[in-house]
Design a protein around this motif. Structure first.
Motif, PDB file in Angstrom:
ATOM      1  N   LEU A  28      44.887  26.409  41.985  1.00  0.00           N
ATOM      2  CA  LEU A  28      46.245  26.512  42.346  1.00  0.00           C
ATOM      3  C   LEU A  28      46.756  27.692  42.353  1.00  0.00           C
ATOM      4  O   LEU A  28      47.536  28.344  43.333  1.00  0.00           O
ATOM      5  CB  LEU A  28      47.160  25.370  41.638  1.00  0.00           C
ATOM      6  CG  LEU A  28      48.451  25.446  42.173  1.00  0.00           C
ATOM      7  CD1 LEU A  28      48.639  24.979  43.659  1.00  0.00           C
ATOM      8  CD2 LEU A  28      49.391  24.381  41.344  1.00  0.00           C
ATOM      9  N   LEU A  29      46.233  28.813  41.289  1.00  0.00           N
ATOM     10  CA  LEU A  29      46.617  29.982  41.231  1.00  0.00           C
ATOM     11  C   LEU A  29      45.804  31.031  41.982  1.00  0.00           C
ATOM     12  O   LEU A  29      46.358  32.041  42.775  1.00  0.00           O
ATOM     13  CB  LEU A  29      46.580  30.376  40.022  1.00  0.00           C
ATOM     14  CG  LEU A  29      47.234  31.868  39.621  1.00  0.00           C
ATOM     15  CD1 LEU A  29      48.845  31.779  39.921  1.00  0.00           C
ATOM     16  CD2 LEU A  29      47.124  32.109  38.192  1.00  0.00           C
ATOM     17  N   HIS A  30      44.484  30.738  42.099  1.00  0.00           N
ATOM     18  CA  HIS A  30      43.763  32.118  42.701  1.00  0.00           C
ATOM     19  C   HIS A  30      42.871  31.580  44.023  1.00  0.00           C
ATOM     20  O   HIS A  30      42.736  32.474  44.667  1.00  0.00           O
ATOM     21  CB  HIS A  30      42.435  32.193  41.665  1.00  0.00           C
ATOM     22  CG  HIS A  30      43.046  32.699  40.496  1.00  0.00           C
ATOM     23  ND1 HIS A  30      43.338  34.175  40.327  1.00  0.00           N
ATOM     24  CD2 HIS A  30      43.147  32.161  39.121  1.00  0.00           C
ATOM     25  CE1 HIS A  30      43.671  34.344  39.025  1.00  0.00           C
ATOM     26  NE2 HIS A  30      43.470  33.412  38.191  1.00  0.00           N
ATOM     27  N   LYS A  31      43.275  29.971  44.305  1.00  0.00           N
ATOM     28  CA  LYS A  31      42.660  29.820  45.718  1.00  0.00           C
ATOM     29  C   LYS A  31      43.739  28.735  46.494  1.00  0.00           C
ATOM     30  O   LYS A  31      43.432  27.501  46.752  1.00  0.00           O
ATOM     31  CB  LYS A  31      41.414  29.032  45.731  1.00  0.00           C
ATOM     32  CG  LYS A  31      40.469  30.038  44.847  1.00  0.00           C
ATOM     33  CD  LYS A  31      38.938  29.411  45.015  1.00  0.00           C
ATOM     34  CE  LYS A  31      38.062  30.477  44.565  1.00  0.00           C
ATOM     35  NZ  LYS A  31      36.536  30.125  44.585  1.00  0.00           N
ATOM     36  N   ASP A  47      49.176  31.490  52.685  1.00  0.00           N
ATOM     37  CA  ASP A  47      48.796  32.607  53.119  1.00  0.00           C
ATOM     38  C   ASP A  47      49.361  33.602  52.088  1.00  0.00           C
ATOM     39  O   ASP A  47      50.438  33.607  51.512  1.00  0.00           O
ATOM     40  CB  ASP A  47      49.526  33.032  54.373  1.00  0.00           C
ATOM     41  CG  ASP A  47      49.035  32.210  55.461  1.00  0.00           C
ATOM     42  OD1 ASP A  47      47.575  31.777  55.609  1.00  0.00           O
ATOM     43  OD2 ASP A  47      49.894  31.424  56.263  1.00  0.00           O
ATOM     44  N   LEU A  48      48.379  34.793  51.792  1.00  0.00           N
ATOM     45  CA  LEU A  48      48.619  35.754  50.956  1.00  0.00           C
ATOM     46  C   LEU A  48      49.432  37.078  51.652  1.00  0.00           C
ATOM     47  O   LEU A  48      49.144  37.289  52.703  1.00  0.00           O
ATOM     48  CB  LEU A  48      47.428  36.330  50.262  1.00  0.00           C
ATOM     49  CG  LEU A  48      47.586  37.403  49.451  1.00  0.00           C
ATOM     50  CD1 LEU A  48      48.307  36.863  48.253  1.00  0.00           C
ATOM     51  CD2 LEU A  48      46.225  38.103  48.865  1.00  0.00           C
ATOM     52  N   HIS A  49      50.523  37.263  51.102  1.00  0.00           N
ATOM     53  CA  HIS A  49      51.660  38.246  51.838  1.00  0.00           C
ATOM     54  C   HIS A  49      51.569  39.537  51.172  1.00  0.00           C
ATOM     55  O   HIS A  49      51.934  40.550  51.903  1.00  0.00           O
ATOM     56  CB  HIS A  49      52.917  37.622  52.265  1.00  0.00           C
ATOM     57  CG  HIS A  49      53.042  36.872  53.091  1.00  0.00           C
ATOM     58  ND1 HIS A  49      53.774  37.035  54.289  1.00  0.00           N
ATOM     59  CD2 HIS A  49      52.440  35.833  53.438  1.00  0.00           C
ATOM     60  CE1 HIS A  49      53.793  35.929  55.370  1.00  0.00           C
ATOM     61  NE2 HIS A  49      52.921  35.059  54.516  1.00  0.00           N
ATOM     62  N   HIS A  50      51.298  39.552  49.904  1.00  0.00           N
ATOM     63  CA  HIS A  50      51.281  40.910  49.255  1.00  0.00           C
ATOM     64  C   HIS A  50      50.288  40.824  48.102  1.00  0.00           C
ATOM     65  O   HIS A  50      50.454  39.599  47.324  1.00  0.00           O
ATOM     66  CB  HIS A  50      52.764  41.138  48.682  1.00  0.00           C
ATOM     67  CG  HIS A  50      52.984  42.319  47.977  1.00  0.00           C
ATOM     68  ND1 HIS A  50      52.859  43.609  48.274  1.00  0.00           N
ATOM     69  CD2 HIS A  50      53.102  42.425  46.373  1.00  0.00           C
ATOM     70  CE1 HIS A  50      52.714  44.408  47.251  1.00  0.00           C
ATOM     71  NE2 HIS A  50      53.023  43.759  46.377  1.00  0.00           N
ATOM     72  N   SER A  51      49.701  41.978  47.703  1.00  0.00           N
ATOM     73  CA  SER A  51      48.982  41.909  46.267  1.00  0.00           C
ATOM     74  C   SER A  51      47.646  40.910  46.579  1.00  0.00           C
ATOM     75  O   SER A  51      47.073  40.750  47.594  1.00  0.00           O
ATOM     76  CB  SER A  51      49.650  41.738  45.268  1.00  0.00           C
ATOM     77  OG  SER A  51      48.878  41.843  44.148  1.00  0.00           O
TER      78      SER A  51
END
Length: 157
Positions: A28-31, A47-51
């Motif tokens: 849940l946190l890393h994937k 989707d990842l938007h930052h960092s």
């Protein structure tokens, strides 16, 4: 604003799943972009938007279904406690903010007393924009269902 305000609320729910606390927390946190594979009826994408995935300050955007409607939520990872398999997300943008001023999602996975699996605890803290807004019960129900789906997915042979 005091916590006794009718606009401020908190919902809590716990459910037991077969996956370990570490497996659940890691996915849940890393994937979180894999959650749609585990719970396609509820989550379309993340989707990842930052960092970087799983880092405090990272910003992720969820596309999900609630009551049959497609929704989005952009969240920042506010805190992470890997030792206790817990983290906190704050909603920055999205459909839920049409009715709520603030929404905080806390998740913690604790090893089950039975020796296998874990108990996933969800906490939704929120502040409504108006008194006629319903508590986010359906959002909580969706989180619990996603957790159950993830538990089943993570323990598939």
């Amino acid at each position: 604003m005091s916590s006794s305000s009718p606009l401020v609320g908190k919902l809590e729910s716990s459910t037991e799943i077969e996956a370990s606390a570490e497996m659940f927390h890691h996915m849940l946190l890393h994937k979180p972009h894999h959650v749609s594979n585990a719970s396609p009826n509820h989550v379309q994408a993340c989707d990842l938007h930052h960092s970087d995935w799983g880092k405090e300050g990272s910003i992720i955007c969820w596309t999900y279904f609630l009551k049959g409607k497609a929704k989005t939520a952009k969240e920042v990872v506010e805190s992470v406690d890997p030792k206790n398999n817990s983290f906190t997300l704050r909603v920055l943008e999205g459909d839920i903010l049409e009715e709520f001023k603030n929404v905080l999602v806390k998740c913690k996975a604790t090893p089950s007393a039975k020796g296998s699996g874990c108990v996933v605890q969800w906490v939704l803290e929120y502040e409504k924009l108006r008194e006629d807004v319903a508590d986010p019960v359906t959002t909580m129900e969706m989180l619990v269902e996603v957790g159950k789906d993830m538990g089943a997915h993570l323990t598939k042979p």
